[in-house]
Structure formats: C-alpha cells, structure tokens
Design an enzyme around this catalytic site. Structure first.
Site, PDB file in Angstrom:
ATOM      1  N   CYS A  87       0.816  -1.213   0.000  1.00  0.00           N
ATOM      2  CA  CYS A  87       0.000   0.000   0.000  1.00  0.00           C
ATOM      3  C   CYS A  87       0.850   1.262   0.000  1.00  0.00           C
ATOM      4  O   CYS A  87       1.971   1.272   0.504  1.00  0.00           O
ATOM      5  CB  CYS A  87      -0.867   0.030   1.242  1.00  0.00           C
ATOM      6  SG  CYS A  87      -1.766  -1.479   1.535  1.00  0.00           S
ATOM      7  N   ARG A  93       4.957   0.097  -6.044  1.00  0.00           N
ATOM      8  CA  ARG A  93       4.909  -0.706  -4.816  1.00  0.00           C
ATOM      9  C   ARG A  93       3.954  -1.898  -4.954  1.00  0.00           C
ATOM     10  O   ARG A  93       3.993  -2.803  -4.144  1.00  0.00           O
ATOM     11  CB  ARG A  93       4.429   0.165  -3.650  1.00  0.00           C
ATOM     12  CG  ARG A  93       5.436   1.225  -3.244  1.00  0.00           C
ATOM     13  CD  ARG A  93       4.816   2.182  -2.253  1.00  0.00           C
ATOM     14  NE  ARG A  93       4.454   1.530  -1.016  1.00  0.00           N
ATOM     15  CZ  ARG A  93       5.197   1.526   0.079  1.00  0.00           C
ATOM     16  NH1 ARG A  93       6.348   2.140   0.079  1.00  0.00           N
ATOM     17  NH2 ARG A  93       4.793   0.918   1.163  1.00  0.00           N
ATOM     18  N   TRP A 143      -3.056  -2.665  -1.300  1.00  0.00           N
ATOM     19  CA  TRP A 143      -2.686  -4.042  -1.657  1.00  0.00           C
ATOM     20  C   TRP A 143      -3.396  -4.912  -0.648  1.00  0.00           C
ATOM     21  O   TRP A 143      -3.068  -4.893   0.538  1.00  0.00           O
ATOM     22  CB  TRP A 143      -1.167  -4.174  -1.565  1.00  0.00           C
ATOM     23  CG  TRP A 143      -0.611  -5.461  -2.052  1.00  0.00           C
ATOM     24  CD1 TRP A 143      -0.430  -5.843  -3.347  1.00  0.00           C
ATOM     25  CD2 TRP A 143      -0.116  -6.539  -1.250  1.00  0.00           C
ATOM     26  NE1 TRP A 143       0.138  -7.085  -3.399  1.00  0.00           N
ATOM     27  CE2 TRP A 143       0.343  -7.550  -2.130  1.00  0.00           C
ATOM     28  CE3 TRP A 143      -0.014  -6.772   0.118  1.00  0.00           C
ATOM     29  CZ2 TRP A 143       0.888  -8.745  -1.688  1.00  0.00           C
ATOM     30  CZ3 TRP A 143       0.525  -7.971   0.565  1.00  0.00           C
ATOM     31  CH2 TRP A 143       0.972  -8.936  -0.339  1.00  0.00           C
ATOM     32  N   ASN A 167      -1.689   2.042   5.969  1.00  0.00           N
ATOM     33  CA  ASN A 167      -0.782   0.957   5.575  1.00  0.00           C
ATOM     34  C   ASN A 167      -0.517   0.118   6.817  1.00  0.00           C
ATOM     35  O   ASN A 167      -0.293   0.676   7.894  1.00  0.00           O
ATOM     36  CB  ASN A 167       0.568   1.500   5.087  1.00  0.00           C
ATOM     37  CG  ASN A 167       0.481   2.120   3.717  1.00  0.00           C
ATOM     38  OD1 ASN A 167      -0.592   2.140   3.110  1.00  0.00           O
ATOM     39  ND2 ASN A 167       1.592   2.627   3.231  1.00  0.00           N
ATOM     40  N   GLY A 168      -0.475  -1.211   6.643  1.00  0.00           N
ATOM     41  CA  GLY A 168      -0.181  -2.079   7.790  1.00  0.00           C
ATOM     42  C   GLY A 168      -1.379  -2.956   8.108  1.00  0.00           C
ATOM     43  O   GLY A 168      -2.319  -3.073   7.307  1.00  0.00           O
ATOM     44  N   GLU A 183      18.881 -17.343  -7.144  1.00  0.00           N
ATOM     45  CA  GLU A 183      18.434 -15.997  -7.473  1.00  0.00           C
ATOM     46  C   GLU A 183      17.953 -15.923  -8.924  1.00  0.00           C
ATOM     47  O   GLU A 183      16.934 -15.303  -9.222  1.00  0.00           O
ATOM     48  CB  GLU A 183      19.571 -14.990  -7.205  1.00  0.00           C
ATOM     49  CG  GLU A 183      19.310 -13.573  -7.640  1.00  0.00           C
ATOM     50  CD  GLU A 183      18.047 -12.938  -7.052  1.00  0.00           C
ATOM     51  OE1 GLU A 183      17.421 -13.512  -6.150  1.00  0.00           O
ATOM     52  OE2 GLU A 183      17.683 -11.861  -7.560  1.00  0.00           O
ATOM     53  N   LYS A 221      14.220 -14.775 -10.128  1.00  0.00           N
ATOM     54  CA  LYS A 221      14.048 -13.671 -11.079  1.00  0.00           C
ATOM     55  C   LYS A 221      13.131 -14.090 -12.205  1.00  0.00           C
ATOM     56  O   LYS A 221      12.217 -13.387 -12.591  1.00  0.00           O
ATOM     57  CB  LYS A 221      15.419 -13.296 -11.624  1.00  0.00           C
ATOM     58  CG  LYS A 221      15.869 -11.909 -11.737  1.00  0.00           C
ATOM     59  CD  LYS A 221      15.884 -10.958 -10.606  1.00  0.00           C
ATOM     60  CE  LYS A 221      14.964 -11.121  -9.471  1.00  0.00           C
ATOM     61  NZ  LYS A 221      15.344 -10.575  -8.218  1.00  0.00           N
ATOM     62  N   GLU A 249       9.322 -14.894 -10.981  1.00  0.00           N
ATOM     63  CA  GLU A 249       8.497 -13.809 -10.443  1.00  0.00           C
ATOM     64  C   GLU A 249       8.021 -12.840 -11.514  1.00  0.00           C
ATOM     65  O   GLU A 249       7.003 -12.186 -11.338  1.00  0.00           O
ATOM     66  CB  GLU A 249       9.208 -13.062  -9.304  1.00  0.00           C
ATOM     67  CG  GLU A 249      10.390 -12.223  -9.712  1.00  0.00           C
ATOM     68  CD  GLU A 249      11.022 -11.465  -8.542  1.00  0.00           C
ATOM     69  OE1 GLU A 249      10.322 -11.129  -7.587  1.00  0.00           O
ATOM     70  OE2 GLU A 249      12.228 -11.211  -8.604  1.00  0.00           O
ATOM     71  N   HIS A 268      18.622 -37.155  -7.313  1.00  0.00           N
ATOM     72  CA  HIS A 268      17.934 -37.689  -6.134  1.00  0.00           C
ATOM     73  C   HIS A 268      16.437 -37.401  -6.202  1.00  0.00           C
ATOM     74  O   HIS A 268      15.757 -37.468  -5.174  1.00  0.00           O
ATOM     75  CB  HIS A 268      18.555 -37.117  -4.859  1.00  0.00           C
ATOM     76  CG  HIS A 268      19.988 -37.530  -4.686  1.00  0.00           C
ATOM     77  ND1 HIS A 268      20.349 -38.797  -4.289  1.00  0.00           N
ATOM     78  CD2 HIS A 268      21.142 -36.868  -4.937  1.00  0.00           C
ATOM     79  CE1 HIS A 268      21.678 -38.886  -4.270  1.00  0.00           C
ATOM     80  NE2 HIS A 268      22.180 -37.726  -4.666  1.00  0.00           N
ATOM     81  N   LYS A 313       6.673  -4.448  -3.945  1.00  0.00           N
ATOM     82  CA  LYS A 313       8.087  -4.121  -3.797  1.00  0.00           C
ATOM     83  C   LYS A 313       8.556  -4.315  -2.370  1.00  0.00           C
ATOM     84  O   LYS A 313       9.640  -4.796  -2.110  1.00  0.00           O
ATOM     85  CB  LYS A 313       8.325  -2.671  -4.249  1.00  0.00           C
ATOM     86  CG  LYS A 313       9.772  -2.218  -4.154  1.00  0.00           C
ATOM     87  CD  LYS A 313      10.658  -2.999  -5.115  1.00  0.00           C
ATOM     88  CE  LYS A 313      12.117  -2.649  -5.014  1.00  0.00           C
ATOM     89  NZ  LYS A 313      12.963  -3.721  -5.611  1.00  0.00           N
TER      90      LYS A 313
HETATM   91  C1  AGP Z   1      12.890 -10.170  -5.390  1.00  0.00           C
HETATM   92  O1  AGP Z   1      13.016  -9.726  -6.671  1.00  0.00           O
HETATM   93  C2  AGP Z   1      11.842  -9.525  -4.558  1.00  0.00           C
HETATM   94  N1  AGP Z   1      11.714  -8.169  -4.744  1.00  0.00           N
HETATM   95  C3  AGP Z   1      11.839 -10.004  -3.099  1.00  0.00           C
HETATM   96  O2  AGP Z   1      12.237 -11.348  -3.018  1.00  0.00           O
HETATM   97  C4  AGP Z   1      12.672  -9.159  -2.102  1.00  0.00           C
HETATM   98  O3  AGP Z   1      14.036  -9.370  -2.287  1.00  0.00           O
HETATM   99  C5  AGP Z   1      12.233  -9.531  -0.674  1.00  0.00           C
HETATM  100  O4  AGP Z   1      10.872  -9.247  -0.517  1.00  0.00           O
HETATM  101  C6  AGP Z   1      13.043  -8.812   0.379  1.00  0.00           C
HETATM  102  O5  AGP Z   1      12.906  -7.437   0.270  1.00  0.00           O
HETATM  103  P1  AGP Z   1      13.887  -6.454   1.017  1.00  0.00           P
HETATM  104  O6  AGP Z   1      15.250  -6.654   0.420  1.00  0.00           O
HETATM  105  O7  AGP Z   1      13.342  -5.098   0.742  1.00  0.00           O
HETATM  106  O8  AGP Z   1      13.877  -6.828   2.451  1.00  0.00           O
END
Ligand code: AGP
Length: 609
Positions: free
Chosen positions: A2, A27, A74, A100-101, A482, A486, A489, A505, A604
């Site tokens: 949010c 966001r 969100w 937010n929250g 990683e 990438k 997602e 395995h 984000k």
């Molecule tokens: C990855 O591309 C994501 N954006 C996500 O995994 C992110 O790294 C994770 O939510 C942690 O966020 P932060 O580094 O802001 O704590």
C-alpha cells in the site's frame, strides 16, 4: 504494497494526490482512492484496479478541496474492491483514514464499536480506525488527543493519514511499524509512505519515528510523541533526484536498474576502499570488532536471502567463521540459538520488510549486535540496527530486485575479506588481489551489458517453456537460486534451482525431451562434476543454456546456447553470472507479454508477515 499520500496547502488536493500515488504505483496495489475536504464535508472517490480506473471515475466529478489524502491498497483483509479501497470514513463521515499495515485486534474493536452502534461496510481491518477516532472525539477536546487515545487502542502496525472534517486546517500522520514521511514546502505540506511521492514538490522531509504523530498544517508541521507530547525533529534533505526515480528512457524500471548495476557497484565500492584497504568505519566496525566475531548469523527474505547465501560461502571460505543462514520468516519463530558474541547481519533492500524487522528485533533482544545491510536511508532497519552498511544502489523501483542484489553481494564480500584479514587468515598479497579484482568488476559488468543480444536470443528461443531448471554447484548454486526467482516472479514460468549433484535424487524425473536446464558453470573446483550433471540431463533430451566465463572451453555440443561473462576470481563469479540471467528473465517476461515492473500478486516492499 500500500501507498499513502496526503496534501494540505494552496493547491487543489486531488491532482497532487494522484500525481503522488502514480509515483507509488511501483509498490504494487490493487485499488486506489482519494478523499478531500471542503466546506466542512469530506468527499471520497475509490476504484478497484489501476490508478487509471480512479482517474477515469474522477472525470465524472472529483472531490474538491485543498486538504486531502490518497491511498493505493494491496489487499490483506477483504478482496480488492471499491468498498474495501481506502480512504475509509467513520460512521458520521467526519473522519477519513488511509492506512498501511495491519490492525491485529480489529475483530475485537469491531465488536466493541458495533455494540456502540457503529456500522461497518467493508471487510477491512482499517475501517475500525475512523470509527474509533470518531468515538474518541466524543470524549476528547480536539483531534490530537482523540487520535492519541484511538491509537493507544490499536495493536498491529500502521502508517496513517487522517482527515477530520471539523479540523480543516490540518492533516494527521501517524506511524507505528509502517514507514511515513512528512514533506515540507513553501506551497503546502505533504504526507507520504515513500519519498518518491513528494520529490516533485520538495526534498525537505521529516522521517517519522515509531509512535510519532504529526500535525500537518499548510504552513507548519508539529510532531508529537505517541502520548501527544511535542517532539523536536530535524529535517532530512533528500539528495537523490526525481530522475533517478523515473525510467530515464528505458522501457521498464527493471531494465534501467539492470543497466545501472556497474554504477551501483562503483558507488558501493569506491567509498569503502581507501589506499588499498577496506574501510568499514562508517558502520562503526573496527578491526578489533571484527577480530572478536566468532559466529555470524545472516537473515533476510527473498533475493536478499540469496545474497546472504553467497555471503555465507564467502565468510566461511575466507574467514573460517561459522555462518548460520536463515530466511527471516522462519528465523523469527524457531527460537534460534543466539549469543551476544554473534554478529547478526540482516540484509534488506527496503529496510521495511516485516519479517526481517522482526528477526532483527529478536536478535537484538537476545543480546546480539545487529549489522544491517540496506539500501534505504532512514528505513526502520537502518534506524534500529546497531550498525548500518548502506548499499548505494540508488532507488530500486522495479519489484524484481536487481541492482540491490549486486550491491548486497558486494557489501558481504567486503565484510568477508576484511573479517578474514583481521583474523590473519588472508595474506597481504591475497588481500590486495581480492581488492584489485573487486575494483575491476564494475567494468566487467559493463562488458556484459555492452552486448545483450545473446540474452535476448536465448529468451526468444526459450520463453515458451513451461518449466525451467537452474543448476549449479557451490556459489553457482547460490546464484542459480536468485536466477530462478528472477525468472519465475516476472515471467510466470515455473522454475526451480537445484544443487546440480542433487538432481538425480528426485528432480531428474521431471526432465524429458525438450526440457530446459540452465547450468551455471563458473566454479573451477567442481567444473568436472557439473559437466557430468549436464551430461545426465542431456542424455534425457534436455536442452541446455549455459552461463560461463568467456574463455571456458566448453565441450562440443554440451550446450545449445552459451551466455559468456568475463573471467573473475571464482569466489566473485555470482556478481557477474546473475547479470545475463536477469536479462534472460526480463526478455522472457516481455516476450510473454507481461510487465516486469509490476508482477502479479507481488509488492516491492513486503511490510506484512
Ligand atoms: C525479489 O526480486 C523480490 N523483490 C523479493 O524477493 C525481495 O528481495 C524480498 O521481498 C526482500 O525485500 P527487502 O530486500 O526489501 O527486504
């Protein structure tokens, strides 16, 4: 996640709110709304979906007034809908709130307020807040004491922007567990959950601390403690530009941020290397401190946790210090064994990830010193950790983390090298060699980015795959984790990362003719072993995309496509091998018709558990 914007001043509020909300779109959100106050009446407009839906709706008549609040939601409690969108108003329409929250005791409050005659129309936790403030306004003389009283009844987290129809000269901002800033300008004052929302109007901001409440007038700001006592606070001047937060000619933020990586690496490295040695004094980490570290605990979420996997390997290999690695959402609930001699390192781009914050607080409660590696100055993690090492990546807007990841790796490498040196485990020659090599890496990243056609071609060949398997050994396995995240997602292709030796395995059962396996091959020590694993999947008809050094002699027909990176010390290879795979993921997403900056269901900054 949010976003909140508020404005009070000489201008019409709604256009300012919409412009601020558009800067928070990155966001991630699923509905949006605005409220403005004029003639003692609050008007609200909300719409499910993109901000453009709200803009369309407002063409039929927008709330008027020069004080207003806005929100991008969100969904957590209740589906994305017009009704559940914020701002929410109290029963009499006197108070409007953007939140937010999460309010954890909202069911209990809802019941109490329900008994007192308040009717609820949404499924949200937020709706209890305006009702509660209206209820408290009956008992208190003035908005501030009523807000103080109402907030004292809330459990959970909030960043709040509040509008009161009977206090038209002021907005209220309040923070607990969810970031909030107040922007100050000659043309009115602002509230925002994130600095980019106010950057076109001002660089002067107050960073609200936990529990603080701000009364935001057109021409002044008063900050109060949770108990309503006046607090003196210094303004913080934002040094980065609006441009830095905008796309600058690239089709997506993610692509821009991938191309910013050489600069991000330089900005993170250069201030820390002086006259041939690493200087971590900004984080108040002296050689003596490092010498005393007997165990390291690395904790983070998502991409940042993948950076920690590389950090673990580097620290253990160079400094021979045991490193425990965990993801924050597990760490916080598993009663971890911690001692005051441990150094707990939390890594977070945003500095606001709820689980990482909780892990940090737990480590501190148990007496550990916490070092934060974060990208956001003034974030909760930066402020609460004992020490901070900033990743100077600049604002990262794309939901998929790219440049933040590379700079996190770099900070962890610097720590590992210095820790090893201070413990006498790395010779002066090797120390100098590592530093010289790190200094070449921004240029090497640039070399990769100067020829991106192979990554685009690979995406053209493979973007229609249903599943993609990433394999590697040692540090290549950490980088594969990683690379796989990438890809999945943003392109929504199912993918898994496997330690290459583990394939047989179980997972190899999924390999069939035409499957795509992406092999990362940069670790000389296990190159032969990896080749055997590659042969195993080739024998079952898999196609192979390989990432390796430019000068590696790949056996004929081992791979269908090869993405080359400049040679480096194997230990640092994850800093380079991820770059072609970020681009591969990016092009797969675009070719499949998806917007890589706004992946579905993702945000984000994950400020809820
Ligand atoms: C990855 O591309 C994501 N954006 C996500 O995994 C992110 O790294 C994770 O939510 C942690 O966020 P932060 O580094 O802001 O704590």
């Amino acid at each position: 996640m949010c976003g909140i914007v508020g404005y009070i001043g000489p201008k019409e509020a709604v256009p300012v709110l919409l412009s601020g909300l558009s800067r928070l779109e990155y966001r991630g959100y699923d509905s949006a709304g605005v409220a403005a106050l004029s003639g003692g009446r609050i008007q609200v407009a909300k719409a499910r979906g993109k901000l453009s839906n709200l803009v369309e709706k407002l063409k039929g008549g927008a709330p008027k007034g020069s004080a207003g609040i806005g929100h991008t939601r969100w969904a957590t409690h209740g589906e994305p809908s017009d009704i559940n969108a914020h701002p929410h108003t109290g029963a009499s329409g006197r108070v409007a709130v953007a939140h937010n929250g999460i309010i954890e005791n909202y069911l209990q409050l809802k019941e109490e307020l329900g008994k007192a005659g308040y009717a609820f129309i949404s499924q949200t936790d937020t709706e209890v807040i305006p009702h509660l403030i209206e209820e408290c306004l009956k008992a208190e003389a003035g908005l501030l004491p009523a807000v103080v009283r109402a907030l004292s009844k809330l459990r959970g987290s909030y960043g709040l922007a509040i509008l009161d129809a009977q206090t038209p000269n002021c907005l209220v901002a309040a923070r607990r567990g969810s970031p909030l800033i107040v922007g100050v300008s000659a043309e009115g004052n602002y509230i925002a959950s994130d600095i980019p929302a106010v950057l076109p109007y001002t660089r002067e901001v107050y960073l609200l601390d936990e529990g603080e409440i701000a009364l935001v007038f057109e021409d002044r700001v008063e900050i109060h403690s949770a108990e309503g006592k006046r607090v003196e606070k210094e303004l913080y001047t934002v040094t980065w530009s609006v441009d830095a937060a905008e796309r600058g000619g690239y089709s997506h933020f993610m692509l821009k941020e991938i191309f910013e990586q050489p600069k991000a690496l330089r900005d993170t490295l250069v201030p820390r290397v002086r006259r041939g040695s690493i200087d971590l004094s900004e984080a108040a980490l002296s050689d003596e401190d490092l010498k005393g570290v007997s165990r390291v605990v690395l904790v983070a979420c998502g991409t940042a946790s993948h950076a920690c996997l590389v950090g673990k390997a580097a620290i253990e290999k160079l400094a021979r210090v045991p490193v425990e690695w965990d993801i924050a959402s597990e760490f916080r609930y598993r009663d971890p064994i911690l001692s005051p001699d441990d150094l707990c390192i939390v890594v977070s781009q945003s500095g606001e990830t709820a689980d990482t914050i909780a892990a940090m607080r737990l480590a501190r409660e148990r007496g550990c010193k916490v070092l934060a590696v974060t990208n956001v100055v003034g974030s909760t993690i930066a402020r609460e950790a004992d020490r901070v090492l900033y990743t100077w990546a600049g604002p990262e807007i794309g939901v998929a983390s790219t440049k933040a990841y590379l700079t996190q790796l770099l900070c962890l490498y610097l720590l590992a090298i210095q820790l090893a040196f201070d413990k006498g485990l790395v010779s002066e020659e090797d120390y100098a060699l590592y530093l010289r090599e790190l200094e070449t890496l921004p240029d090497k990243a640039e070399t990769i980015l100067s020829s991106t056609e192979p990554m685009r071609r690979a995406a053209e060949l493979f973007h229609a795959q249903k599943d993609i398997f990433f394999i590697g050994r040692g540090l290549d396995y950490a980088a594969a984790m990683e690379a796989s995240l990438k890809l999945k997602e943003i392109s929504y292709i199912h993918s898994e990362a496997m330690a290459a030796g583990e394939l047989k395995h179980g997972t190899i059962a999924l390999i069939e003719p035409g499957s795509l396996v992406v092999a990362l091959s940069t670790q000389g020590l296990v190159a032969d072993k990896l080749e055997s694993n590659i042969q195993e999947v080739r024998a079952r008809g898999a196609q192979l995309l390989c990432v390796t050094y430019g000068d590696t002699d790949l056996r004929e027909k081992l791979a269908d496509q090869v993405l080359r990176i400049p040679r480096t010390v194997d230990l640092f290879a994850p800093l380079l091998s991820i770059i072609p795979l970020q681009l591969f993921a990016y092009h797969c997403a675009v070719l499949r018709g998806y917007d890589p900056d706004k992946p579905r269901n993702l945000a984000k900054s994950v400020t809820v558990e």
